[in-house]
Enzyme design. Structure first.
Site, short mmCIF file in Angstrom:
data_model
loop_
_atom_site.label_atom_id
_atom_site.label_comp_id
_atom_site.label_asym_id
_atom_site.label_seq_id
_atom_site.Cartn_x
_atom_site.Cartn_y
_atom_site.Cartn_z
N GLY A 107 0.78 -1.24 0.00
CA GLY A 107 0.00 0.00 0.00
C GLY A 107 0.81 1.28 0.00
O GLY A 107 0.30 2.35 0.29
N LEU A 112 1.10 2.50 -8.22
CA LEU A 112 0.96 3.88 -8.68
C LEU A 112 2.23 4.34 -9.40
O LEU A 112 2.18 4.97 -10.45
CB LEU A 112 0.76 4.81 -7.48
CG LEU A 112 -0.63 5.09 -6.95
CD1 LEU A 112 -0.55 6.21 -5.93
CD2 LEU A 112 -1.57 5.47 -8.06
N HIS A 331 16.38 5.53 21.48
CA HIS A 331 17.37 4.55 21.02
C HIS A 331 18.19 5.13 19.85
O HIS A 331 19.42 5.11 19.86
CB HIS A 331 16.59 3.30 20.56
CG HIS A 331 17.43 2.15 20.17
ND1 HIS A 331 17.62 1.06 20.97
CD2 HIS A 331 18.14 1.91 19.05
CE1 HIS A 331 18.41 0.19 20.36
NE2 HIS A 331 18.74 0.69 19.18
N GLU A 332 17.50 5.68 18.86
CA GLU A 332 18.20 6.19 17.68
C GLU A 332 19.05 7.42 18.04
O GLU A 332 20.12 7.61 17.50
CB GLU A 332 17.20 6.54 16.57
CG GLU A 332 16.38 5.36 16.05
CD GLU A 332 17.21 4.16 15.66
OE1 GLU A 332 18.34 4.35 15.18
OE2 GLU A 332 16.75 3.03 15.86
N ASP A 406 21.84 -4.88 17.35
CA ASP A 406 23.00 -4.06 17.70
C ASP A 406 24.02 -4.91 18.45
O ASP A 406 25.22 -4.82 18.21
CB ASP A 406 22.60 -2.90 18.62
CG ASP A 406 21.63 -1.95 17.94
OD1 ASP A 406 21.58 -1.95 16.71
OD2 ASP A 406 20.93 -1.21 18.67
#
Ligand code: ATP
Length: 490
Positions: A107, A112, A331-332, A406
């Site tokens: 989706g 498209l 976290h990021e 990680d």
């Protein structure tokens, strides 16, 4: 047309034979047998034409109708320019582009984009799904592949077009790794035929065919499909981020009367994790709600109610909770801070919009190829890997399962240190190194880096919270925005 003509001629022959006193019994029997066989073949799908053939003007979808996919569109357009300038390509002896693979969650607009590709190149557009090729009968799929390419050529010729775009949705059904399915012979033959057809495409063909395929599972594809000369361009079509969602909402509300209180930005903020298809459905549901109420315009409340409907109606597979998104942001941010500490200028983007299997990620500026790794470099990598989990611990008070990958990477770097003789136990013979000793050495390396990371992040708790808040609002920060925040600017 052909059908009417055959019926007319058939009737004419019958009348002629009857008038001349011939016995037409055997002929009628033969005719009936023929019709019966044709009917059976059709119902069993042995004879099949691909009906979803559309000329570009009927497709009517251009890149302007695809929202929130600027990067993917850019990549696709660059690939298509190869086709549009085929005379130049031919002159320089460049191998023509035959296939483009669109990968990404359902989706998000892959179909498209394939339609827009047909529009961009002024091509006829044929759309099929991988499942349409698969039958119980051996050889049927391969025959369908042949017919598909034939049909593309014929349709383009009839419509006076130079190009044809064949779109194969769910290519993993047809192009899965060979020899893995139960009725493997049929699958393999079908895939082989596709490869043969693609190999046969040439720059001198009267009609130039481009195959655009889509899948959610590129890892399932047979490697032969991804070899140069087949689908050698891969374009990732991801879930839209907040700005992308605003763009898609704008596209899907442009033909709808909106009240003044509608705040598309606010709706985009509430629809984290929605795909383009979800947003289209959301706009539609909101309009239906307004109609039910007899309201002349769609109001913000209709949209908010429609969000619940899309979410609760089970239309969304899974939507992370606000808490989870915050944790991902923390976290990021941890990874990004460490990356910036050990290598200034290395963060290129941080995002908390799910990508592939990751809930969020940071993109680092690509490094030059390295053939040798120093001890410092490996220790820094370990620190960056561990920073996500440590940040969660510092800010949220606990860790989560999100750090498993990680840790795997960190252990891999630590093992490289041990094998390279760069750990405290010095030079070792990896084959004879006792497991226990190896384990202890790796643990100590990881612990040392963990403490280093904890000290760095503890000192920067305030700036970390500021970055997280910013990330939660905009979902994405560029490297520069991140560096400005880290340096204390707003
Ligand atoms: P699938 O993998 O399930 O085949 P897909 O990625 O091919 O999905 P589409 O069929 O292109 O998705 O999208 C379905 C519908 O969702 C489109 O017809 C369109 O209305 C809406 N849509 C999806 N993505 C976008 C987008 N990026 N911009 C505008 N509309 C979109």
């Amino acid at each position: 047309m052909l059908k009417e003509l055959s019926v007319g001629i058939g009737l004419g022959v019958v009348v002629f034979l009857l008038a001349n006193g011939y016995n037409i019994g055997p002929l009628v029997l033969l005719g009936l047998l023929g019709i019966g066989t044709y009917y059976l073949a059709q119902t069993r799908g042995l004879v099949k034409t691909f009906s979803k053939v559309t000329a570009d003007n009927e497709v009517g979808v251009s890149f302007a109708d695809v929202g929130g996919q600027a990067a993917a569109i850019q990549e696709l357009r660059e690939a298509l320019d190869f086709i549009r300038h085929h005379d130049e390509i031919k002159r320089l002896g460049i191998r023509p582009l035959k296939g483009i693979l669109l990968t990404g969650p359902p989706g998000t607009g892959k179909t498209l984009m394939a339609k827009a590709a047909a529009h961009y190149t002024d091509a006829v557009f044929l759309s099929v799904s991988g499942s349409e090729f698969i039958e119980m009968y051996a050889g049927v799929g391969a025959q369908r592949v042949r017919r598909l390419f034939q049909e593309a050529r014929e349709t383009a010729r009839k419509r006076g077009k130079r190009y044809a775009v064949i779109f194969i949705d769910e290519i993993d059904i047809l192009g899965g790794k060979r020899g893995q399915t139960t009725s493997h012979l049929e699958y393999d033959q079908t895939l082989n035929q596709l490869l043969v057809e693609m190999d046969g495409l040439g720059i001198d063909d009267e009609v130039l065919i481009l195959v655009v395929a889509a899948t959610n599972r590129p890892d399932m594809l047979d490697p032969a499909l991804l070899r140069p000369g087949r689908f050698d361009r891969q374009v990732r079509v991801e879930l839209p981020d907040r700005e992308g969602r605003i763009e898609i909402l704008r596209l899907h509300t442009r033909n709808k009367p909106l009240a003044d209180d509608v705040d598309l930005d606010g709706i985009a903020r509430e629809t984290f994790g929605f795909s383009g298809a979800h947003l289209e459905s959301l706009a539609n549901e909101a309009a239906i709600l307004a109609m039910r109420e007899g309201a002349p315009e769609i109001r913000q409340v209709h949209f908010l109610e429609a969000i619940d409907k899309v979410v609760m109606g089970g239309k969304l597979d899974r939507r992370p909770s606000k808490e989870e998104i915050r944790r991902v942001a923390v976290h990021e941010t941890g990874h990004a801070i460490l990356s910036e500490m050990v290598q200034p200028g290395s963060v290129s983007t941080i995002t908390v919009t799910p990508r592939g299997n990751a809930l969020g990620y940071i993109r680092q500026v690509p490094e030059d190829d390295k053939y040798l790794h120093t001890q410092d470099y490996l220790e820094d990598r370990i620190a960056i890997c561990l920073a996500g989990a440590v940040a969660e611990e510092v800010v949220c008070g606990s860790r989560s399962t999100g750090a498993a990958n990680d840790f795997e990477q960190a252990v891999h770097y630590a093992e490289t240190l041990v094998r390279g003789g760069m750990s405290e136990i010095g030079i070792v013979a990896p084959g004879t190194l006792p497991q226990e000793l190896k384990h202890q050495t790796i643990s100590r390396i990881l612990q040392k880096q963990e403490e280093r990371v904890r000290a760095i992040l503890n000192e920067r708790q305030q700036v970390m919270s500021r970055i997280v808040e910013k990330l939660l609002v905009s979902e994405k920060l560029s490297g520069q925005e991140f560096r400005n925040l880290l340096a204390g600017e707003n």
